[in-house]
Design a protein around this motif. Structure first.
Motif, PDB file in Angstrom:
ATOM      1  N   LEU B  83       0.787  -1.225   0.000  1.00 29.75           N
ATOM      2  CA  LEU B  83       0.000   0.000   0.000  1.00 29.75           C
ATOM      3  C   LEU B  83       0.826   1.286   0.000  1.00 29.75           C
ATOM      4  O   LEU B  83       0.640   2.136  -0.845  1.00 29.75           O
ATOM      5  N   GLN B 142       7.754  15.860   9.151  1.00 24.86           N
ATOM      6  CA  GLN B 142       6.293  15.763   9.236  1.00 24.86           C
ATOM      7  C   GLN B 142       5.827  14.340   9.553  1.00 24.86           C
ATOM      8  O   GLN B 142       6.587  13.391   9.466  1.00 24.86           O
TER       9      GLN B 142
ATOM     10  N   ALA C  68      -0.352   4.342  -4.432  1.00 30.75           N
ATOM     11  CA  ALA C  68       0.702   4.701  -3.478  1.00 30.75           C
ATOM     12  C   ALA C  68       1.173   6.134  -3.714  1.00 30.75           C
ATOM     13  O   ALA C  68       1.393   6.883  -2.770  1.00 30.75           O
ATOM     14  N   PHE C  71      -1.439   8.391  -2.432  1.00 32.65           N
ATOM     15  CA  PHE C  71      -1.368   8.329  -0.980  1.00 32.65           C
ATOM     16  C   PHE C  71      -0.359   9.332  -0.437  1.00 32.65           C
ATOM     17  O   PHE C  71      -0.554   9.936   0.604  1.00 32.65           O
ATOM     18  N   CYS C  72       0.775   9.507  -1.142  1.00 29.53           N
ATOM     19  CA  CYS C  72       1.861  10.357  -0.655  1.00 29.53           C
ATOM     20  C   CYS C  72       1.726  11.804  -1.135  1.00 29.53           C
ATOM     21  O   CYS C  72       2.479  12.667  -0.702  1.00 29.53           O
ATOM     22  N   PHE C  74      -0.437  14.202  -0.705  1.00 32.14           N
ATOM     23  CA  PHE C  74      -0.744  15.196   0.315  1.00 32.14           C
ATOM     24  C   PHE C  74       0.521  15.582   1.073  1.00 32.14           C
ATOM     25  O   PHE C  74       0.808  16.762   1.269  1.00 32.14           O
ATOM     26  N   LEU C  75       1.274  14.545   1.465  1.00 33.53           N
ATOM     27  CA  LEU C  75       2.494  14.807   2.211  1.00 33.53           C
ATOM     28  C   LEU C  75       3.497  15.592   1.394  1.00 33.53           C
ATOM     29  O   LEU C  75       4.130  16.525   1.894  1.00 33.53           O
ATOM     30  N   THR C  78       2.324  19.292   1.189  1.00 41.96           N
ATOM     31  CA  THR C  78       2.501  20.039   2.450  1.00 41.96           C
ATOM     32  C   THR C  78       3.983  20.173   2.784  1.00 41.96           C
ATOM     33  O   THR C  78       4.404  21.184   3.344  1.00 41.96           O
ATOM     34  N   MET C  79       4.768  19.166   2.407  1.00 40.23           N
ATOM     35  CA  MET C  79       6.195  19.218   2.688  1.00 40.23           C
ATOM     36  C   MET C  79       6.841  20.384   1.945  1.00 40.23           C
ATOM     37  O   MET C  79       7.602  21.154   2.526  1.00 40.23           O
ATOM     38  N   MET C 113      13.491  15.434  -1.170  1.00 37.04           N
ATOM     39  CA  MET C 113      12.860  14.370  -0.377  1.00 37.04           C
ATOM     40  C   MET C 113      11.713  13.712  -1.146  1.00 37.04           C
ATOM     41  O   MET C 113      11.529  12.498  -1.088  1.00 37.04           O
ATOM     42  N   ILE C 117      11.090   9.781  -2.255  1.00 41.39           N
ATOM     43  CA  ILE C 117       9.883   8.999  -1.968  1.00 41.39           C
ATOM     44  C   ILE C 117       9.353   8.356  -3.251  1.00 41.39           C
ATOM     45  O   ILE C 117       8.977   7.176  -3.274  1.00 41.39           O
ATOM     46  N   ILE C 120      11.422   5.358  -4.180  1.00 37.81           N
ATOM     47  CA  ILE C 120      11.064   4.173  -3.386  1.00 37.81           C
ATOM     48  C   ILE C 120       9.763   3.564  -3.911  1.00 37.81           C
ATOM     49  O   ILE C 120       9.657   2.358  -4.116  1.00 37.81           O
ATOM     50  N   ILE C 121       8.774   4.421  -4.154  1.00 36.60           N
ATOM     51  CA  ILE C 121       7.476   3.909  -4.615  1.00 36.60           C
ATOM     52  C   ILE C 121       7.621   3.186  -5.959  1.00 36.60           C
ATOM     53  O   ILE C 121       7.125   2.075  -6.137  1.00 36.60           O
TER      54      ILE C 121
END
Lengths: 280, 204, 263
Positions: B83, B142, C68, C71-72, C74-75, C78-79, C113, C117, C120-121
């Motif tokens: 997920l 965060q 996935a 899913f990320c 939003f982060l 905001t990051m 960053m 991510i 990785i995804i």
């Protein structure tokens, strides 16, 4: 005490750990090996617990206060569990729990035990095909076990058990989710099995009386009756509220007796009995 | 039983051979499943919590810290693979939670409601201490939960050290989550049939 | 007739990614991740994102990977906002809207960053969409992982759909019984207990039964026939050594970067 040709249970009592109720109470019984033994009784009579003792699940995996002695041939489920386990297969009440949980196909599920025992691939192929045909699962071999219906799942559970050709087969209510036709097929198949000691817990009293060599009746953890189905059914105490076969009910209504107040409990006996009536 | 013969020929993974009973091997997937369900419930009800460690707590309570730690670890690995890949790194936090719950439970710190509260605070502290560096490395501090991150942004905006801000963000969320999960686990454990508790205890 | 599907002839078409074993795929993911940690140059990060994305496009882009990313998202957003506004190293303004200044350094830091991510995804997405549970199980067993551990890892993959099913049934029953909408957190938590408890007891009961069955069915027997891998993999062992070596080397580099700052 250990007779090689006998199943013998002497003074068997059992209480689960941290429980005060004795589940099995001083059971004494014996039967010849390679016979079919039907175990009947109401809910919470101790049927599943008795199966667990016979398979050695108690005391090897579930603890408790076990008294008395059980021998199947010259092996004891308590002391010789790993040897006995190689010869024994158990079909649990819930077929879902029977599955390895790690097989993509029905064929892989059936092969699981054989793989665990290091059987070679050609033999595995042959046995899997063979067992699937017996359990009418040939068309489902490539399907995922999770796609099967309840009845098919129960047949798969049985297939996984018989694929190792066990000498002892313990079946705990193996037909609860089968349709009438599937159930009939199963009992017909069971009757054809040779050289295997079979313990079967079932509520299908009609079918049991057709095939079982012996019946054991459990009431609240006590073995209240044991013997051939003819003897046992004719000696049931109404207070136990155990069902009787339709053949028996019918024969009783019609007074088709086998003499000495014994009424037939299966088709063969009934046929003999009706035939006698006619010739008189 | 058949425990003493698993050496396969050419087994290169003997160092991994932590003793695992078959009961533990089947308990761990169940625990992971419960984590998953609890998390789904929390999301479904829009709770400001994760609840995703409930199964890990129960596994630790039933079968000890090792079982809990492995449940937590595998939970994050599988969850990460299927997920959200980044949650894989939090498997370290989950291992720690499993160990701390198991040790606290064995020492009797789950025996009554008051003690559970103390345990929950210790668990939340452990979780926050381990998660903070991960948050900083991967997300600049965060947590991904809006109101926690709002707090984080306010603190960073006021020139508070990023580590303190990130720890606060994580700990505030953790304390609520871990207290609630600890009480749910405490309550559920007492509802489990005794035979179930015995089975896992006997078969460790 | 082959009943059990483990021969090459039964596989319709072998794609290029079937020649790479699962462990190598995972090591590739790890290697790319470590690369992105050691070399933080923005162009390098972006090219790594592209490489991993192309890897994914050349195999299969599954919906799980897209989820996935979603899913990320939003982060990531905001990051970029938080770091662009408040990053401690912020010096050069990028733009200003109504007295709020957005800085270059923070934005760069956050973008780096985010790239990591995404790498990785995508890399894990490549592993997930090109392998199956049974392929992984067979491979892990074949290279010598104890069957107990293989079982443990793989049964988790199988148990999740089962649990979802149980959950749906129970939720359905509960809904039929009718639950009032709850307001406070405590009420909400209390309202899920009647659903959660039977579900948990049922799940644990199934694992007790399964552990009994597995023992009866000779699980963990020393004679077990080791599974044969599903595909014939190219240079599996060489790849493992090479990638492990490179990854360990990169970890060493990263540690050196961190420590040298304190020297």
């Amino acid at each position: 005490m250990a007779n090689i040709q006998q199943i013998s249970i002497t003074h068997l009592s059992f209480t689960y750990q941290h429980d005060t109720n004795t589940v099995l109470h001083d059971i004494n019984v014996s039967a010849p090996l390679n016979s079919i033994i039907g175990i009947i009784g109401n809910h919470n009579a101790g049927k599943t617990t008795l199966c667990r003792v016979l398979a050695g699940i108690i005391p090897n995996m579930m603890g408790g206060d076990l008294l008395g002695d059980v021998h199947i041939g010259n092996l004891s489920p308590t002391k010789d569990w790993s040897v006995l386990n190689r010869q024994t297969d158990f079909v649990l009440q819930d077929p879902n729990s029977q599955l390895s949980g790690l097989a993509d196909t029905v064929a892989d599920e059936i092969a699981f035990d054989l793989l665990n025992h290091g059987v070679d691939e050609t033999t595995i192929q042959r046995r899997v095909a063979d067992v699937a045909a017996q359990m009418q699962l040939t068309a489902q071999l490539q399907q995922s076990p999770s796609s099967l219906s309840g009845g098919q799942l129960q047949r798969l559970a049985i297939a996984t058990a018989i694929v190792t050709k066990p000498g002892i087969l313990i079946l705990d209510d193996p037909t609860s989710e089968m349709d009438p036709q599937g159930r009939a097929d199963f009992f017909n198949w069971l009757a054809t099995i040779k050289d295997t000691t079979i313990f079967i817990v079932s509520n299908e009293i009609d079918d049991l009386c057709e095939i079982a060599d012996r019946l054991w009746v459990l009431v609240d953890g006590e073995l209240v009756r044991k013997g051939t189905s003819l003897e046992v059914i004719n000696q049931l105490n109404p207070e136990w509220q155990i069902g009787t076969p339709k053949v028996y009910q019918l024969a009783k209504l019609m007074y088709w007796s086998l003499g000495a107040d014994l009424f037939p409990v299966n088709i063969n006996q009934l046929r003999g009995c009706v035939h006698d009536q006619h010739s008189n | 039983m058949k425990e003493n013969g698993i050496e396969n020929k050419g087994n290169r993974f003997n160092m991994w051979k932590i003793h695992l009973s078959v009961a533990t091997v089947t308990l761990i997937p169940a625990a992971v499943g419960i984590n998953y369900v609890a998390k789904a419930f929390a999301e479904g009800l829009k709770l400001p919590l994760w609840l995703g460690s409930l199964g890990t707590y129960l596994a630790s309570m039933l079968a000890g810290p090792t079982a809990g730690a492995i449940s937590g670890f595998i939970n994050n690995i599988i969850y990460g693979l299927t997920l959200s890949p980044v949650s894989t790194v939090y498997s370290i936090t989950s291992i720690a939670i499993g160990i701390v719950v198991g040790v606290l439970f064995n020492r009797g710190w789950f025996s009554n409601a008051k003690r559970v509260f103390v345990s929950a605070i210790l668990i939340a502290l452990t979780s926050a201490i381990i998660s903070t560096p991960l948050n900083v490395i991967f997300w600049g501090g965060q947590t991904g939960i809006p109101w926690g991150d709002a707090l984080f942004a306010t603190m960073i905006g006021n020139h508070i050290n990023i580590w303190i801000a990130s720890f606060t963000d994580e700990f505030v969320l953790d304390i609520l989550d871990k207290v609630v999960v600890a009480y749910i686990a405490f309550f559920i454990y007492r509802q489990l049939p005794q035979r179930m508790i015995n089975y896992f205890k006997d078969n460790q | 007739m082959e009943i059990r599907d483990n021969s090459l002839s039964n596989i319709a078409k072998i794609r290029w990614y079937n020649l790479i074993d699962p462990v190598t795929k995972l090591l590739v993911a790890l290697f790319l991740t470590m690369l992105s940690f050691v070399f933080t140059n923005l162009y390098f990060e972006v090219s790594l994102v592209l490489i991993s994305f192309v890897l994914l496009l050349l195999s299969r882009l599954s919906s799980a990977t897209i989820n996935a990313v979603y899913f990320c998202l939003f982060l990531i957003v905001t990051m970029i906002l938080i770091q662009g506004l408040f990053y401690s190293g912020n010096v050069h303004p990028l733009f200003s809207i109504m007295n709020i200044t957005f800085y270059r350094e923070g934005a760069l830091y956050a973008v780096t960053m985010s790239a990591r991510i995404l790498i990785i995804i995508f890399a894990i997405g490549f592993f997930m969409s090109t392998t199956t549970i049974s392929e992984n199980a067979k491979y892990l067993e074949a290279i010598g992982l104890p069957y107990k551990l293989v079982y443990l890892l793989m049964s988790v993959c199988y148990i999740l759909p089962q649990i979802q099913q149980n959950m749906k049934k129970i939720q359905f029953a509960e809904r039929a019984r009718g639950i009032n909408p709850q307001k406070t957190v405590a009420q909400k938590v209390r309202s899920i207990l009647p659903i959660l408890i039977p579900l948990i007891i049922k799940t644990f009961d199934q694992s007790i039964n399964r552990s009994i069955t597995l023992q009866l069915r000779g699980f963990d027997s020393p004679e077990r026939t080791l599974a044969t891998p599903k595909y014939h993999y190219v240079r599996a062992r060489f790849n493992h050594y090479l990638l492990s070596f490179l990854t360990i080397f990169l970890i060493g580099c990263k540690l050196w970067q961190i420590f040298s700052r304190f020297l």
